[in-house]
Motif scaffolding. Structure first.
Motif, PDB file in Angstrom:
ATOM      1  N   LEU A  18      42.910  40.677  42.401  1.00 41.18           N
ATOM      2  CA  LEU A  18      42.865  39.265  41.601  1.00 41.18           C
ATOM      3  C   LEU A  18      42.467  38.360  42.078  1.00 41.18           C
ATOM      4  CD1 LEU A  18      46.351  39.248  40.197  1.00 41.18           C
ATOM      5  CD2 LEU A  18      45.007  40.341  39.635  1.00 41.18           C
ATOM      6  N   ALA A  19      41.657  37.717  43.904  1.00 41.82           N
ATOM      7  CA  ALA A  19      41.111  36.907  44.673  1.00 41.82           C
ATOM      8  C   ALA A  19      39.625  37.143  44.221  1.00 41.82           C
ATOM      9  CB  ALA A  19      42.068  36.436  45.862  1.00 41.82           C
ATOM     10  N   GLN A  20      39.585  38.214  45.038  1.00 38.57           N
ATOM     11  CA  GLN A  20      38.180  38.951  45.434  1.00 38.57           C
ATOM     12  C   GLN A  20      37.894  39.142  43.513  1.00 38.57           C
ATOM     13  OE1 GLN A  20      39.412  42.639  47.774  1.00 38.57           O
ATOM     14  NE2 GLN A  20      38.334  41.826  48.076  1.00 38.57           N
ATOM     15  N   GLU A  21      38.478  39.389  42.742  1.00 39.55           N
ATOM     16  CA  GLU A  21      38.065  39.146  41.340  1.00 39.55           C
ATOM     17  C   GLU A  21      37.307  38.067  40.869  1.00 39.55           C
ATOM     18  OE1 GLU A  21      37.372  39.808  37.129  1.00 39.55           O
ATOM     19  OE2 GLU A  21      39.453  38.856  37.505  1.00 39.55           O
ATOM     20  N   LYS A  22      37.884  37.418  41.080  1.00 40.62           N
ATOM     21  CA  LYS A  22      37.432  35.599  40.204  1.00 40.62           C
ATOM     22  C   LYS A  22      36.450  34.762  41.510  1.00 40.62           C
ATOM     23  CE  LYS A  22      40.767  35.098  37.682  1.00 40.62           C
ATOM     24  NZ  LYS A  22      39.426  35.195  35.792  1.00 40.62           N
ATOM     25  N   ASP A  23      36.564  35.316  42.634  1.00 40.30           N
ATOM     26  CA  ASP A  23      35.644  34.837  43.902  1.00 40.30           C
ATOM     27  C   ASP A  23      34.745  35.852  44.541  1.00 40.30           C
ATOM     28  OD1 ASP A  23      35.025  33.614  46.196  1.00 40.30           O
ATOM     29  OD2 ASP A  23      36.590  32.151  46.253  1.00 40.30           O
ATOM     30  N   PRO A  24      33.684  35.926  44.171  1.00 39.50           N
ATOM     31  CA  PRO A  24      32.437  37.077  45.107  1.00 39.50           C
ATOM     32  C   PRO A  24      32.357  36.207  46.209  1.00 39.50           C
ATOM     33  CG  PRO A  24      31.019  35.073  43.625  1.00 39.50           C
ATOM     34  CD  PRO A  24      32.880  34.470  43.166  1.00 39.50           C
ATOM     35  N   VAL A  25      32.949  35.135  47.798  1.00 38.30           N
ATOM     36  CA  VAL A  25      32.488  35.422  48.575  1.00 38.30           C
ATOM     37  C   VAL A  25      33.360  36.050  48.600  1.00 38.30           C
ATOM     38  CG1 VAL A  25      33.044  34.106  50.949  1.00 38.30           C
ATOM     39  CG2 VAL A  25      31.758  33.021  48.849  1.00 38.30           C
ATOM     40  N   LEU A  26      35.326  36.269  48.590  1.00 35.66           N
ATOM     41  CA  LEU A  26      36.132  37.316  49.082  1.00 35.66           C
ATOM     42  C   LEU A  26      35.857  38.101  48.773  1.00 35.66           C
ATOM     43  CD1 LEU A  26      39.243  35.625  47.574  1.00 35.66           C
ATOM     44  CD2 LEU A  26      38.138  34.700  50.536  1.00 35.66           C
ATOM     45  N   LYS A  27      35.422  38.821  47.892  1.00 35.32           N
ATOM     46  CA  LYS A  27      35.003  40.014  47.143  1.00 35.32           C
ATOM     47  C   LYS A  27      33.975  40.869  48.127  1.00 35.32           C
ATOM     48  CE  LYS A  27      33.970  43.661  43.405  1.00 35.32           C
ATOM     49  NZ  LYS A  27      33.470  42.878  41.875  1.00 35.32           N
ATOM     50  N   GLU A  28      32.720  39.959  48.333  1.00 32.19           N
ATOM     51  CA  GLU A  28      32.217  39.959  49.770  1.00 32.19           C
ATOM     52  C   GLU A  28      32.595  40.528  50.974  1.00 32.19           C
ATOM     53  OE1 GLU A  28      27.484  38.810  51.475  1.00 32.19           O
ATOM     54  OE2 GLU A  28      28.362  37.584  50.169  1.00 32.19           O
ATOM     55  N   LYS A  29      33.678  39.463  51.491  1.00 30.86           N
ATOM     56  CA  LYS A  29      33.808  39.456  52.475  1.00 30.86           C
ATOM     57  C   LYS A  29      34.689  40.502  53.188  1.00 30.86           C
ATOM     58  CE  LYS A  29      31.953  35.172  54.355  1.00 30.86           C
ATOM     59  NZ  LYS A  29      32.619  33.461  54.968  1.00 30.86           N
ATOM     60  N   ILE A  30      35.621  40.908  52.356  1.00 27.57           N
ATOM     61  CA  ILE A  30      37.166  41.907  52.566  1.00 27.57           C
ATOM     62  C   ILE A  30      36.302  42.903  52.157  1.00 27.57           C
ATOM     63  CG2 ILE A  30      39.288  42.255  51.520  1.00 27.57           C
ATOM     64  CD1 ILE A  30      39.737  39.424  50.892  1.00 27.57           C
ATOM     65  N   VAL A  31      36.154  43.981  53.032  1.00 27.07           N
ATOM     66  CA  VAL A  31      35.726  44.885  52.791  1.00 27.07           C
ATOM     67  C   VAL A  31      36.776  46.076  53.111  1.00 27.07           C
ATOM     68  CG1 VAL A  31      33.691  44.364  53.005  1.00 27.07           C
ATOM     69  CG2 VAL A  31      35.028  45.461  55.486  1.00 27.07           C
ATOM     70  N   PHE A  32      38.140  46.636  53.439  1.00 29.24           N
ATOM     71  CA  PHE A  32      39.125  46.569  53.297  1.00 29.24           C
ATOM     72  C   PHE A  32      40.805  46.046  52.584  1.00 29.24           C
ATOM     73  CE2 PHE A  32      36.043  49.492  56.116  1.00 29.24           C
ATOM     74  CZ  PHE A  32      36.234  50.190  55.377  1.00 29.24           C
ATOM     75  N   VAL A  33      41.637  46.388  52.190  1.00 32.82           N
ATOM     76  CA  VAL A  33      42.921  46.558  52.015  1.00 32.82           C
ATOM     77  C   VAL A  33      43.691  47.038  52.499  1.00 32.82           C
ATOM     78  CG1 VAL A  33      44.002  45.184  50.713  1.00 32.82           C
ATOM     79  CG2 VAL A  33      41.923  44.600  50.715  1.00 32.82           C
TER      80      VAL A  33
END
Length: 199
Positions: free
Chosen positions: A130-145
């Motif tokens: 949910l945080a990645q969906e709202k924040d492009p910085v998190l979406k780019e940096k977090i490549v694996f969950v």
């Protein structure tokens, strides 16, 4: 509510190429069971998450990972920690089963360079997505969950009860461990321990 994104909607965003779907578990690529010989004894269960981190480092797919480890804060036993070296895998390898917050870790991610993997129980994985969906910085940096199975979230009060039952003073114990293994027994046979810090 159109603003609410459940797990199926998040899967359409983050797992859109996954070819399989099951009503109970959602969208997925494949299902495996296993353990890692190298990490099995030092991990809570089979050591698969630690093995995955090792391989992600080896292949250059991540520069850091964020997982739960010992806390430096006086008020907490554990917290999310940044690990930037494969050599530190064994130092942090183990599921903690203790209440923590993810908020500080997400802020930390924004201030470090490189590709990051984050581990968490199911509800935390959803929060990350949910945080990645709202924040492009998190979406780019977090490549694996890396999702881990929830073994039941123990409350601080439950931990205090177990520590007290083990003979430790409530305001003096540290390092609660809910999965002390008996390597000669079954996977479901484990004990609780903690450090009694009476000097």
């Amino acid at each position: 509510d159109e603003k609410y994104k459940n797990e199926n909607i998040l899967a359409e965003l983050f797992l859109k190429n996954a070819p399989r779907f099951n009503e109970k578990i959602g969208r997925y690529y494949s299902i495996y069971a296993g353990y890692a010989d190298r990490y099995r004894v030092t991990s809570s269960s089979g050591g698969v998450a630690t093995f995955m981190y090792e391989k992600l480092f080896d292949k250059g797919l991540i520069n850091h990972f964020i997982t739960v480890g010992d806390s430096v804060a006086n008020h907490a036993h554990y917290e999310y920690k940044l690990v930037s070296s494969k050599d530190d895998l064994l130092k942090i390898s183990k599921t903690r089963y203790h209440p923590v917050t993810l908020a500080g870790a997400l802020e930390k991610i924004k201030n470090i360079e490189g590709k990051i993997a984050v581990s968490g129980v199911g509800c935390f994985v959803k929060a990350i997505r949910l945080a990645q969906e709202k924040d492009p910085v998190l979406k780019e940096k977090i490549v694996f969950v890396v999702g881990i199975i929830c073994g039941g979230l123990k409350s601080k009060f439950f931990t205090d009860y177990l520590a007290s039952s083990a003979g430790a003073k409530l305001d003096k114990y540290s390092n609660p461990d809910y999965r002390v293994k008996d390597t000669k027994s079954t996977a479901s046979d484990y004990s609780f321990s903690c450090h009694d810090n009476i000097s």
